[in-house]
Design a protein around this motif. Structure first.
Motif, PDB file in Angstrom:
ATOM      1  N   ILE A  37       0.745  -1.265   0.003  1.00 30.03           N
ATOM      2  CA  ILE A  37       0.096   0.008  -0.081  1.00 30.03           C
ATOM      3  C   ILE A  37       0.957   1.256   0.069  1.00 30.03           C
ATOM      4  O   ILE A  37       0.714   2.316  -0.754  1.00 30.03           O
ATOM      5  CB  ILE A  37      -0.855   0.037   1.327  1.00 30.03           C
ATOM      6  CG1 ILE A  37      -2.052  -1.070   0.886  1.00 30.03           C
ATOM      7  CG2 ILE A  37      -1.471   1.349   1.232  1.00 30.03           C
ATOM      8  CD1 ILE A  37      -2.773  -1.342   2.054  1.00 30.03           C
ATOM      9  N   HIS A  38       1.987   1.205   0.586  1.00 30.28           N
ATOM     10  CA  HIS A  38       2.910   2.593   0.893  1.00 30.28           C
ATOM     11  C   HIS A  38       3.230   2.524  -0.493  1.00 30.28           C
ATOM     12  O   HIS A  38       3.623   3.782  -0.705  1.00 30.28           O
ATOM     13  CB  HIS A  38       3.979   2.480   2.106  1.00 30.28           C
ATOM     14  CG  HIS A  38       3.129   2.601   3.308  1.00 30.28           C
ATOM     15  ND1 HIS A  38       3.231   4.113   3.830  1.00 30.28           N
ATOM     16  CD2 HIS A  38       2.221   2.044   4.280  1.00 30.28           C
ATOM     17  CE1 HIS A  38       2.722   4.119   4.865  1.00 30.28           C
ATOM     18  NE2 HIS A  38       1.979   2.925   5.258  1.00 30.28           N
ATOM     19  N   ARG A  47       2.316   1.774  -3.444  1.00 34.89           N
ATOM     20  CA  ARG A  47       1.364   2.294  -4.720  1.00 34.89           C
ATOM     21  C   ARG A  47       0.659   3.731  -4.187  1.00 34.89           C
ATOM     22  O   ARG A  47       0.338   4.249  -5.108  1.00 34.89           O
ATOM     23  CB  ARG A  47       0.330   1.189  -4.575  1.00 34.89           C
ATOM     24  CG  ARG A  47      -1.108   1.479  -5.612  1.00 34.89           C
ATOM     25  CD  ARG A  47      -1.888   0.174  -5.642  1.00 34.89           C
ATOM     26  NE  ARG A  47      -2.190  -0.599  -4.502  1.00 34.89           N
ATOM     27  CZ  ARG A  47      -3.012  -0.170  -3.477  1.00 34.89           C
ATOM     28  NH1 ARG A  47      -3.956   0.801  -3.732  1.00 34.89           N
ATOM     29  NH2 ARG A  47      -2.938  -0.928  -2.377  1.00 34.89           N
ATOM     30  N   ARG A  48       0.382   3.909  -2.809  1.00 35.96           N
ATOM     31  CA  ARG A  48      -0.518   4.994  -2.609  1.00 35.96           C
ATOM     32  C   ARG A  48       0.626   6.387  -2.505  1.00 35.96           C
ATOM     33  O   ARG A  48       0.131   7.238  -2.537  1.00 35.96           O
ATOM     34  CB  ARG A  48      -1.145   4.795  -1.306  1.00 35.96           C
ATOM     35  CG  ARG A  48      -2.413   3.929  -1.233  1.00 35.96           C
ATOM     36  CD  ARG A  48      -3.309   4.419  -2.308  1.00 35.96           C
ATOM     37  NE  ARG A  48      -4.550   3.706  -2.175  1.00 35.96           N
ATOM     38  CZ  ARG A  48      -5.826   3.803  -2.977  1.00 35.96           C
ATOM     39  NH1 ARG A  48      -5.630   4.754  -3.783  1.00 35.96           N
ATOM     40  NH2 ARG A  48      -6.541   2.984  -2.564  1.00 35.96           N
ATOM     41  N   PHE A  49       1.798   6.174  -1.962  1.00 35.79           N
ATOM     42  CA  PHE A  49       2.538   7.166  -1.632  1.00 35.79           C
ATOM     43  C   PHE A  49       3.836   7.456  -2.637  1.00 35.79           C
ATOM     44  O   PHE A  49       4.718   8.233  -2.215  1.00 35.79           O
ATOM     45  CB  PHE A  49       3.202   7.231  -0.273  1.00 35.79           C
ATOM     46  CG  PHE A  49       2.014   7.250   0.907  1.00 35.79           C
ATOM     47  CD1 PHE A  49       1.309   8.139   1.110  1.00 35.79           C
ATOM     48  CD2 PHE A  49       1.638   5.960   1.588  1.00 35.79           C
ATOM     49  CE1 PHE A  49       0.126   8.308   2.049  1.00 35.79           C
ATOM     50  CE2 PHE A  49       0.757   5.899   2.274  1.00 35.79           C
ATOM     51  CZ  PHE A  49       0.154   6.988   2.569  1.00 35.79           C
ATOM     52  N   ARG A  52      -6.050  -5.712   1.602  1.00 33.77           N
ATOM     53  CA  ARG A  52      -5.531  -4.364   1.148  1.00 33.77           C
ATOM     54  C   ARG A  52      -6.757  -3.617   1.625  1.00 33.77           C
ATOM     55  O   ARG A  52      -6.505  -2.469   2.160  1.00 33.77           O
ATOM     56  CB  ARG A  52      -5.492  -4.569  -0.314  1.00 33.77           C
ATOM     57  CG  ARG A  52      -5.463  -3.144  -1.094  1.00 33.77           C
ATOM     58  CD  ARG A  52      -5.555  -3.328  -2.431  1.00 33.77           C
ATOM     59  NE  ARG A  52      -7.092  -3.632  -2.668  1.00 33.77           N
ATOM     60  CZ  ARG A  52      -7.599  -4.039  -3.678  1.00 33.77           C
ATOM     61  NH1 ARG A  52      -6.778  -4.301  -4.982  1.00 33.77           N
ATOM     62  NH2 ARG A  52      -8.962  -4.195  -3.769  1.00 33.77           N
ATOM     63  N   GLU A  86      -6.335  -0.373   4.121  1.00 40.94           N
ATOM     64  CA  GLU A  86      -6.529   0.821   3.675  1.00 40.94           C
ATOM     65  C   GLU A  86      -7.736   1.724   4.446  1.00 40.94           C
ATOM     66  O   GLU A  86      -7.690   2.847   4.870  1.00 40.94           O
ATOM     67  CB  GLU A  86      -6.696   1.023   2.263  1.00 40.94           C
ATOM     68  CG  GLU A  86      -5.793   0.867   1.518  1.00 40.94           C
ATOM     69  CD  GLU A  86      -5.829   0.713  -0.031  1.00 40.94           C
ATOM     70  OE1 GLU A  86      -7.022   1.229  -0.454  1.00 40.94           O
ATOM     71  OE2 GLU A  86      -4.625   1.003  -0.711  1.00 40.94           O
ATOM     72  N   ARG A 141      -9.452  10.776   0.261  1.00 41.81           N
ATOM     73  CA  ARG A 141      -9.167   9.120   0.184  1.00 41.81           C
ATOM     74  C   ARG A 141     -10.475   8.380   0.120  1.00 41.81           C
ATOM     75  O   ARG A 141     -10.778   7.387  -0.472  1.00 41.81           O
ATOM     76  CB  ARG A 141      -8.354   8.865   1.603  1.00 41.81           C
ATOM     77  CG  ARG A 141      -6.862   9.377   1.416  1.00 41.81           C
ATOM     78  CD  ARG A 141      -6.187   8.733   2.626  1.00 41.81           C
ATOM     79  NE  ARG A 141      -4.836   9.354   2.705  1.00 41.81           N
ATOM     80  CZ  ARG A 141      -3.828   9.178   3.746  1.00 41.81           C
ATOM     81  NH1 ARG A 141      -4.259   8.161   4.687  1.00 41.81           N
ATOM     82  NH2 ARG A 141      -2.796   9.819   3.685  1.00 41.81           N
ATOM     83  N   GLU A 177     -10.732   3.816  -6.711  1.00 44.92           N
ATOM     84  CA  GLU A 177      -9.620   4.448  -7.641  1.00 44.92           C
ATOM     85  C   GLU A 177      -8.376   3.725  -6.678  1.00 44.92           C
ATOM     86  O   GLU A 177      -7.857   4.532  -6.028  1.00 44.92           O
ATOM     87  CB  GLU A 177      -9.614   5.843  -7.334  1.00 44.92           C
ATOM     88  CG  GLU A 177     -10.694   6.396  -8.374  1.00 44.92           C
ATOM     89  CD  GLU A 177     -10.661   7.937  -8.299  1.00 44.92           C
ATOM     90  OE1 GLU A 177      -9.775   8.393  -7.765  1.00 44.92           O
ATOM     91  OE2 GLU A 177     -11.300   8.639  -8.963  1.00 44.92           O
ATOM     92  N   ASP A 178      -7.996   2.444  -7.138  1.00 45.77           N
ATOM     93  CA  ASP A 178      -6.790   1.691  -6.272  1.00 45.77           C
ATOM     94  C   ASP A 178      -5.480   2.583  -6.576  1.00 45.77           C
ATOM     95  O   ASP A 178      -4.512   2.242  -5.689  1.00 45.77           O
ATOM     96  CB  ASP A 178      -6.851   0.247  -6.902  1.00 45.77           C
ATOM     97  CG  ASP A 178      -8.252  -0.463  -6.264  1.00 45.77           C
ATOM     98  OD1 ASP A 178      -8.742   0.195  -5.368  1.00 45.77           O
ATOM     99  OD2 ASP A 178      -8.269  -1.502  -6.950  1.00 45.77           O
ATOM    100  N   LEU A 213      -3.269   8.453  -5.720  1.00 44.27           N
ATOM    101  CA  LEU A 213      -2.078   8.611  -4.766  1.00 44.27           C
ATOM    102  C   LEU A 213      -2.449   9.590  -3.582  1.00 44.27           C
ATOM    103  O   LEU A 213      -3.331  10.421  -3.715  1.00 44.27           O
ATOM    104  CB  LEU A 213      -1.103   9.478  -5.451  1.00 44.27           C
ATOM    105  CG  LEU A 213      -0.095   9.053  -6.675  1.00 44.27           C
ATOM    106  CD1 LEU A 213       0.837   9.745  -7.223  1.00 44.27           C
ATOM    107  CD2 LEU A 213       0.522   7.742  -6.270  1.00 44.27           C
ATOM    108  N   TRP A 214      -2.012   9.182  -2.478  1.00 44.30           N
ATOM    109  CA  TRP A 214      -2.098   9.794  -1.213  1.00 44.30           C
ATOM    110  C   TRP A 214      -1.113  10.643  -0.704  1.00 44.30           C
ATOM    111  O   TRP A 214       0.019  10.258  -0.983  1.00 44.30           O
ATOM    112  CB  TRP A 214      -2.568   8.756   0.014  1.00 44.30           C
ATOM    113  CG  TRP A 214      -3.749   7.866  -0.371  1.00 44.30           C
ATOM    114  CD1 TRP A 214      -4.682   7.893  -1.242  1.00 44.30           C
ATOM    115  CD2 TRP A 214      -4.339   6.648   0.531  1.00 44.30           C
ATOM    116  NE1 TRP A 214      -5.672   7.102  -1.234  1.00 44.30           N
ATOM    117  CE2 TRP A 214      -5.570   6.261   0.003  1.00 44.30           C
ATOM    118  CE3 TRP A 214      -3.581   6.036   1.687  1.00 44.30           C
ATOM    119  CZ2 TRP A 214      -6.290   5.309   0.545  1.00 44.30           C
ATOM    120  CZ3 TRP A 214      -4.312   5.110   2.226  1.00 44.30           C
ATOM    121  CH2 TRP A 214      -5.623   4.797   1.801  1.00 44.30           C
TER     122      TRP A 214
END
Length: 308
Positions: A231-232, A234-236, A264, A268, A292, A300-301, A304-305
């Protein structure tokens, strides 16, 4: 005290403390523990107040933290050190945990200066694999339970409207049912609980990567740690290559495992609800929390966060 500590304002309460309270706590720590208060520098403040003091790092537990929580973390880190596990070490000449003024508790760690090259996801693989293979400690370890943490946050959130809370609660219900059908691939063991790039450091003397921030250590399924790393990545904004390098180094690509989508989505959801609960004390984070949630509604997988 430098401006970074003196100018703390109420909307940004590191560890739940005002700037004046932090100044008092740091002054007390330096005087009673013999720490270097010449140029204190805030390193983190979203959950606990983490301050560099010379060659040490003072981590002041969040206001209201139970003493047994900090004591357990200290005991488990000492256990890790006894097993020669790659962790940032507790400062050897300081009683741990340290009681500051009032009810405030702190731990003191050895400061590791960091090179220009940041820790990569692949750097996390070896220490995590080692952690997951450690024998069970004799020290009591809490059970990792992401859904209970989610529900605890949902009952405490006062920054979201009722419809949004209903959406998040319904999602938690659905995911709890899905989780009951997941068949794990790995043996349960000690997990870090929140492994990520920011919870690891380069050891300048040992030439290795060490893990830090052990407040989330628990007993549970290693799959949760692996999903958190993914997750980190992909998201960051670390990129897919970061994740594939980690999966190769660890020896398992969790995204190819059938239970991955369930873990996942739960992980999240926990990251969102935890930050929604904290948003009352960090108003600037609410916009990101809402963004988010909107992305979650729209599946929306790849969104970006922003780091909170």
């Amino acid at each position: 005290m430098p401006p970074s500590l003196e100018d703390m304002t109420d909307p940004h309460l590191p560890g739940g403390y005002t700037g004046d309270e932090l100044t008092t706590l740091i002054t007390h720590a330096c005087r009673e523990l013999g720490l270097d208060g010449t140029s204190p520098r805030m390193l983190r403040g979203h959950t606990n107040a983490v301050v560099r003091l010379g060659d040490t790092v003072l981590k002041i537990a969040r206001k209201g933290t139970a003493p047994q929580t900090v004591e357990r973390t200290v005991a488990l880190v000492r256990w890790l050190q006894d097993h020669n596990f790659p962790t940032v070490p507790l400062h050897p000449r300081t009683p741990q945990p340290a009681r500051l003024t009032g009810e405030a508790l702190a731990t003191v760690w050895t400061y590791y200066p960091q090179p220009a090259e940041p820790v990569t996801a692949a750097d996390l693989a070896a220490p995590l694999a080692t952690l997951h293979r450690l024998p069970a400690p004799r020290i009591p370890v809490r059970q990792l339970d992401n859904l209970t943490a989610i529900r605890r946050s949902l009952t405490a959130i006062n920054t979201l409207d009722p419809e949004t809370l209903h959406f998040l609660t319904t999602r938690a219900d659905r995911l709890e049912h899905a989780l009951s059908k997941v068949e794990y691939a790995l043996e349960p063991g000690i997990v870090q609980g929140d492994p990520q790039h920011r919870n690891a450091l380069h050891d300048p003397a040992g030439g290795r990567t060490v893990l830090c921030d052990w407040d989330t250590i628990a007993h549970g399924q290693p799959e949760w740690d692996l999903v958190t790393v993914e997750i980190h990545c992909r998201r960051f904004g670390h990129g897919h290559r970061h994740w594939t390098d980690f999966a190769t180094a660890y020896g398992l690509d969790i995204t190819a495992w059938p239970g991955y989508p369930v873990l996942r989505d739960i992980r999240e959801l926990r990251m969102i609800t935890t930050n929604a609960r904290k948003a009352a004390h960090t108003p600037g984070s609410l916009c990101e929390v809402q963004r988010r949630i909107k992305g979650m509604r729209e599946n929306e997988d790849g969104l970006l966060w922003n780091i909170l």
